[in-house]
Structure formats: C-alpha cells, structure tokens
Design a protein around this motif. Structure first.
Motif, mmCIF file in Angstrom:
data_model
loop_
_atom_site.group_PDB
_atom_site.id
_atom_site.type_symbol
_atom_site.label_atom_id
_atom_site.label_comp_id
_atom_site.label_asym_id
_atom_site.label_seq_id
_atom_site.Cartn_x
_atom_site.Cartn_y
_atom_site.Cartn_z
ATOM 1 N N ASP B 48 0.885 -1.158 0.000
ATOM 2 C CA ASP B 48 0.000 0.000 0.000
ATOM 3 C C ASP B 48 0.932 1.219 0.000
ATOM 4 O O ASP B 48 2.033 1.148 0.550
ATOM 5 N N PHE B 50 1.572 5.308 0.744
ATOM 6 C CA PHE B 50 1.167 6.584 1.326
ATOM 7 C C PHE B 50 1.931 7.667 0.571
ATOM 8 O O PHE B 50 3.168 7.682 0.555
ATOM 9 N N TRP B 78 -3.676 7.520 0.604
ATOM 10 C CA TRP B 78 -3.231 6.146 0.405
ATOM 11 C C TRP B 78 -3.745 5.645 -0.929
ATOM 12 O O TRP B 78 -4.866 5.963 -1.344
ATOM 13 N N ARG B 111 1.803 -4.176 7.776
ATOM 14 C CA ARG B 111 0.539 -3.587 8.214
ATOM 15 C C ARG B 111 -0.108 -4.461 9.293
ATOM 16 O O ARG B 111 -0.516 -3.988 10.351
#
Lengths: 192, 192
Positions: B48, B50, B78, B111
C-alpha cells in the motif's frame, strides 16, 4: 440465533465464551415484516444491522423517483447507510425488507466501545471494513466498465442464492439494466 | 517528510515519539518519476502506498484497451489495488505517476504486524478503511444516479486542487464522460 453472530466473528478472530457474551450484550435484536423499513431516507441512522434471517435491500431514490439499488443483505451480512452511520448523519438511502427479517442492531457508540475495549473486536471490524472496501471497488470497476452481461454473470457467480430469492426487477435495478435486458441474460445463462 | 505521515496518523490517534519511530520503521520510502508505474496490471501487489508528494492515478484497462479511472492519489492519500493487496493477488489495476512522486510503502505483512502489536494502529487503519468505504459508497451512488454534471460538481467541491493539477482528459475519464461534455460543465461552473 446468536450463534450465527459468533460463527461470523470467529471466522476472523476467536472469542472466549465470556468475551462473546460481553460482545453480544452490545447488540439489540429486532424483527421486521416484509416491506417494513430498517432505515428511511432522512432519518438519523442509529444502527448497523447484522442480518440473522430474511432479506433486505438498500437503495437510493433520485429526484425523479427512480430507485437505484445499492446492496442486498441476507443472513450473515451487515447492512446500513454507512455514510450516515459513521458520520451520524441523516440517511440518503432507504433499507427495506424483501422478506420478514430478523437483525441484531449495533449503535455506533457500542461499536466504538467494543473496539476500544477489545483489541480483537477492533481487528474484526477492520477486517470486515477492508473486505467491504474491496467489494465496493469491484462494483465500481464493473459499473465503469459498463458491461451489463459481465455484471450479471459475476453477481450470479458470487451470490447464486440471490437469484432464487430476489424478484428479477430488483436484480435488474442492481445491475442498472432494464427488466427486458436481464431476461436476455437469463436465457443465455440457461443455455450454458 | 515523515512528519506528513505522523500528522496524518495523529488526526485519528496520538502517538508517542517512540511509537511513531517504531511505526515508521515498517515503511520504506520510494521515488518514482512522472509516467513510471507504482503497480502494473498482472503484478503481485506487495504494498500500500502513502503519498508524500506528487500525484498518481489508478485505472483499469478493459479488453478493448479503454482506460477507466478508479482513483487519484496525492499528498496525504493512500493508494494501491486493494483487492489485490489484501488478498495477495495479481493486480487488476495500473497505478502510474502524473507527476514525480515520493511514497512510503507498507507491505501487508508489516501492516498486519503493526495492527497486532499496537491497538492504536489497528484503530487507525479501521478508521481509514471506514472512511474509504464511505467514499466508495458515495462514488457508486453517483455512478448509479448517472448525473455527470452532479459528479463534476461534487468532485470540484471535494478536491478543488485536482482541477489545477490533473489534465482535463483524466478528469473526464474519472467522471465517465467525454472531454467535450466536461468542457460544457467547466464553462457552466465558470459562470457561477
């Protein structure tokens, strides 16, 4: 009936008996008859609903009175107007019952309380939210790509049960096609 | 640059200095040039992203080669192909850079580790996921309701900055309208 909820949570995170009892105490059961509303447009949205039995639909009615189907909800599914629920605003959606329906209601206050008190429940709701996000991403892709036949086939594959229980006019509304177009898809699928 | 991430997390949950340092150690920075890909269709999705600076877009390319814009990503946002990321599958989407872009990458492993170790981070990611879900629900309603003029106005209101930075052809693609239709909306909006 509450075993449905326990099984549902434990697919993501195991709970002890006392933890589950504590969680369950934050839900309140309600029954609705066919055609009754769980949420009506304009109301403050107090609850998220976990469906124990029955079948509901959420939909948006535009200025011309045309209904756009957002989501179905059946056993083991969550449903509410999430925008209104999370922001404690008035509903934009309606949710009503296609069949007699039993739900467990969870207020935002109780959801946040459970998440703060039990890391496990914060984990559970994060996982559910991620899965919901992915389902909506898939729906947007299919709407953008705008191939109604593919939308029909993927809905049939994901939720074969819906096609037995939901009137064809509602399936057509969910797919954003006319009732006649849907019939063409159905007869093609029957030939396979 | 990492202060952008700290401010972003602390809008939801405060962190001590040592907590933030620990969180940050789970991200890895990367830089991409304009037109480079963060994700290409078919790849395994590891991260992912950012966004610290720059501007990216995610989009789906259908069988006829037509691109459907899913999402933009700029500072403080995001972005990834969440279906592929959460399920560790191959990407259906492409994500590429409209401007030179710096991101912080977060693997699914890291995460989940952060969420398991720090209840605060599980809380943070649950809240972000809920907000993302609501944004997608809004997008689906606008697609179903299919009023491109309203979609244009709501995008302009939500993200005025996009209109300064993103080529008009991409805005049109996001809204699912032709470049010409978009020009009509723009000139109407200018008259207001």
């Amino acid at each position: 009936m509450s075993t449905i909820l326990r099984k549902h949570i434990e697919r993501i995170t195991p709970l002890t008996d006392s933890e589950f009892d504590y969680v369950l105490a934050h839900f309140s059961p309600r029954s609705f008859k066919k055609q009754q509303y769980l949420i009506q447009e304009g109301e403050l949205v107090q609850n998220d609903f976990f469906v124990l039995s029955g079948l509901v639909k959420s939909y948006y009615t535009n200025a011309d009175g045309k209904e756009h189907l957002m989501q179905f909800g059946m056993e083991d599914w969550w449903i509410t107007d999430y925008q209104a629920y999370f922001n404690q605003q008035h509903a934009q959606l309606n949710i009503d019952c296609i069949e007699n329906t039993q739900v467990l209601c969870l207020s935002l206050h109780n959801r946040e309380k459970l998440c703060a008190e039990l890391h496990k429940m914060e984990h559970f709701f994060r996982k559910k939210s991620n899965a919901g996000y992915v389902a909506l991403q898939r729906r947007i892709l299919s709407l953008l790509n705008n191939n109604a036949q593919e939308r029909y086939e993927s809905l049939l594959k994901l939720y074969p049960e819906l096609f037995q229980r939901v009137p064809k006019t509602l399936i057509a509304s969910y797919l954003g096609v006319s009732r006649e177009t849907l019939s063409r898809f159905s007869s093609k699928a029957d030939l396979k």
